[in-house]
Design a protein around this motif. Structure first.
Motif: not given
Length: 159
Positions: A76-81, A154
């Protein structure tokens, strides 16, 4: 970044000690070997070893669940970028080298074979707890992927 740059591991994934996530790969296979030995002893000496089978299976389930939760949180933390998908995170599709995928998939497959065989040989007994054990390689794979896997970045488009 290509899958073979930076923090990616080499073909010596299982043997090398400097590879990222090496401890998770070892944990997956060592737990498989331990499960096989304890289950075999439990099948041979049902009265004496079944409590050990139950304890090991529950411990592997709890540890695997914890690793799965940590993997999800890191993902989830990595899914920001980065674009992190369920298939990439939990099943390592396109996020890990084929060697790493084979290590985790092989360990998980062996544990399922061990678990279903043992449960089928001693149906309706405490031996059924062994079905919980394969959560450990699944959790290990998720944590490995979330910490060391490759995910596409992203775009800068806010929509």
């Amino acid at each position: 970044r290509s899958p073979h740059e930076g923090s990616y591991v080499t073909a010596e994934i299982v043997g090398g000690s400097g590879s990222p996530g090496q401890h998770l790969l070892r944990l997956s296979w060592l737990s498989t070997a331990l499960l096989a030995a304890v289950v075999a002893a439990g099948l041979v000496s049902a009265d004496g070893f079944v409590p050990f089978v139950v304890a090991l299976s529950v411990a592997m389930f709890l540890l695997g669940s914890l690793l799965l939760l940590l993997g999800l949180l890191y993902g989830l933390k990595r899914s920001r970028v980065e674009i992190v998908t369920v298939v990439n995170l939990f099943f390592l599709q396109d996020s890990a080298p084929s060697t790493v995928r084979r290590v985790f998939a092989g360990s998980m497959a062996f544990q399922f074979v061990i678990a279903f065989t043992a449960a089928a040989m001693r149906p309706y007994t405490e031996m059924a707890f062994v079905i919980l054990a394969p959560m450990l390689p699944l959790g290990s794979a998720a944590l490995w992927s979330s910490q060391h896997g490759f995910f596409p970045r992203r775009g800068s488009d806010p929509s």
